[in-house]
Write an enzyme that holds these catalytic residues in place. Structure first.
Site, PDB file in Angstrom:
ATOM      1  N   HIS A  66      -9.057  34.183   4.016  1.00 43.67           N
ATOM      2  CA  HIS A  66      -8.045  33.241   3.554  1.00 43.67           C
ATOM      3  C   HIS A  66      -8.013  33.200   2.015  1.00 43.67           C
ATOM      4  CE1 HIS A  66      -5.942  29.263   3.321  1.00 43.67           C
ATOM      5  NE2 HIS A  66      -6.725  29.137   2.268  1.00 43.67           N
ATOM      6  N   GLU A  67      -9.188  33.051   1.402  1.00 39.39           N
ATOM      7  CA  GLU A  67      -9.246  32.964  -0.067  1.00 39.39           C
ATOM      8  C   GLU A  67      -8.683  34.220  -0.721  1.00 39.39           C
ATOM      9  OE1 GLU A  67      -9.951  30.395  -1.946  1.00 39.39           O
ATOM     10  OE2 GLU A  67     -10.281  29.197  -0.146  1.00 39.39           O
ATOM     11  N   HIS A 109      -5.003  34.353  -0.961  1.00 42.93           N
ATOM     12  CA  HIS A 109      -4.427  33.694  -2.148  1.00 42.93           C
ATOM     13  C   HIS A 109      -4.317  34.688  -3.306  1.00 42.93           C
ATOM     14  CE1 HIS A 109      -4.087  29.642  -0.759  1.00 42.93           C
ATOM     15  NE2 HIS A 109      -5.372  29.495  -0.503  1.00 42.93           N
ATOM     16  N   GLU A 123      -0.946  27.777   1.349  1.00 38.74           N
ATOM     17  CA  GLU A 123      -2.052  27.689   2.306  1.00 38.74           C
ATOM     18  C   GLU A 123      -1.673  28.344   3.636  1.00 38.74           C
ATOM     19  OE1 GLU A 123      -5.078  26.940   1.636  1.00 38.74           O
ATOM     20  OE2 GLU A 123      -4.484  26.432  -0.404  1.00 38.74           O
TER      21      GLU A 123
END
Ligand SMILES: [Zn+2]
Length: 443
Positions: free
Chosen positions: A300-301, A304, A381
């Site tokens: 997920h990070e 970004h 997100e």
């Protein structure tokens, strides 16, 4: 109606909105009694009840703090001309050391210092209560009194050391930058911002927390493989001992261009695989994530990063800053603003002008920008979640989100207006819903 009245009314309007949203959320905490279906298997009734009481406590504490500090104290300060008073005192201090009021940079630095000292006096009772009563009561506080005091002093000193040269430079630029000074100001702040982003993790953050490299092992190996597969320029993989400060867990990356570091909170890894007798604190047994779950969080990070979210945010913030400085350059000569803050006629300090224009005159604009940024952040997100899902992490990401939410005593229910206004992340249930939808689509 004079300018002071308008400023006070705007200030009160903004606080009323906040307090109203808070009331709505308090009702949610009071009226929600059952674990949502999605979490039935993983969230025990006792945990749900704990999370409910923790959320309620936090929200009520926030309300009391806001009423006392923002509504009562700040409004009285505005009404009585507090800023003008502190400015006059700063001139007195300068005069004491033999400098006249014409030394605007010096007086501004004294003003900022005095203002920070007063700010600390106002804030510290709430910080102490928050850390040693509220967080303590719910098992999150890991700070000793000694650590807390040292931490506060360090934060104050670092802030002053950074702000004094920055403020001096800002005033100098406005004084000497000519008609287009806002452009120089913007350029300067952009460079300072990038410089801080670069030195903060390497120089400032280690003053407050301990960082150690992640030990060699399967987790490190798989994170490095994941980074390499996405061509993420990973140069260092660190663990921060966040559990000294608080037990809330997280992971993030930082660094400019080709040198990036990933930081994992040790609370994220805390007790994974440890036996009960190896865990220091009984309440921490079973907290933390498995290697696969940590990897999903990083998926997920890194999403970004891959999707350029950080760059996009920086660009938006810079554009916003330019607009703010442009408005400042148009407005900073108006007498009314300074008179409203209690300064004598004809006295127009640049620092006070910045303060009044950025916080009060542009208040409504900034509230709107803040809201739009929150909406954008939630969009990012979802995109990062979708990215992690593409990498095949959907199920593990779901598990880790649930796990982290439970470890942090996050409450699953939120009032929709409260959430839309405050939350930079979608709620747990919203994220689970989308991750589920996505996996269905694929089948
Ligand atoms: Zn995220």
């Amino acid at each position: 109606m004079d300018f002071l009245c308008i400023m006070i009314l705007l200030h009160l309007a903004e606080n009323t909105l906040d307090l109203w949203l808070s009331r709505r959320q308090v009702k949610v905490y009071k009226n929600s009694k059952t674990v949502p279906n999605e979490l039935k298997d993983v969230m025990k009734v006792e945990t749900f009840e704990k999370a409910r009481l923790y959320g309620l406590d936090k929200e009520q504490f926030g309300t009391i703090k806001q009423i006392l500090l923002d509504v009562i104290v700040t409004t009285i300060e505005m009404y009585l001309g507090y800023i003008g008073y502190v400015w006059a005192k700063s001139e007195d201090v300068a005069a004491y050391f033999g400098y006249s009021a014409d030394h605007e940079i010096l007086v501004s630095c004294i003003f900022m210092f005095l203002n920070s000292c007063i700010g600390i006096v106002k804030d510290i009772p709430f910080k102490v209560y928050h850390t040693f009563v509220l967080e303590e009561r719910h098992g999150f506080n890991k700070q000793t009194v000694g650590f807390f005091i040292k931490d506060q002093i360090k934060a104050f000193v670092v802030m002053q050391v950074l702000m004094i040269p920055i403020i001096s430079a800002i005033i100098y630029i406005v004084q000497h930058g000519g008609d287009q000074f806002f452009l120089w100001l913007w350029l300067f702040c952009g460079i300072v911002g990038l410089a801080l982003m670069t030195i903060y993790p390497a120089v400032i953050a280690p003053l407050f927390d301990k960082y150690r490299p992640l030990e060699d092992g399967p987790l490190k190996k798989s994170i490095e493989d994941l980074a390499a597969s996405l061509s993420f320029p990973l140069t260092k993989l660190l663990v921060v001992e966040g559990s000294k400060r608080s037990a809330h867990s997280n992971a993030y990356f930082y660094g400019l261009w080709k040198s990036k570091r990933i930081v994992l909170f040790d609370t994220l890894l805390l007790n994974k695989g440890k036996k009960e007798e190896e865990v220091e604190n009984k309440e921490d047994v079973g907290k933390g994530c498995t290697d696969e779950e940590v990897l999903a969080v990083l998926g997920h990070e890194l999403g970004h990063w891959k999707l350029g979210h950080v760059t996009k945010n920086i660009i938006i913030m810079q554009a916003n800053l330019l607009f703010n400085f442009l408005m400042f350059s148009y407005l900073f000569k108006f007498d009314a603003f300074y008179l409203a803050l209690g300064l004598p006629k004809g006295k127009k300090p640049i620092l006070v002008g910045l303060l009044v224009i950025l916080t009060y005159v542009l208040a409504a604009y900034n509230v709107v920008v803040h809201y739009l940024m929150t909406v954008l952040s939630r969009k990012f997100e979802y995109q990062a979640d979708a990215f992690a899902k593409e990498l095949g992490f959907a199920d593990k990401l779901k598990d880790s989100l649930i796990k982290l939410n439970i470890d942090n005593l996050g409450f699953p229910y939120y009032d929709k207006f409260y959430s839309a206004w405050h939350h930079s992340h979608p709620t747990l249930l919203q994220r689970l819903e989308v991750l589920k939808e996505d996996s269905k689509k694929k089948q």
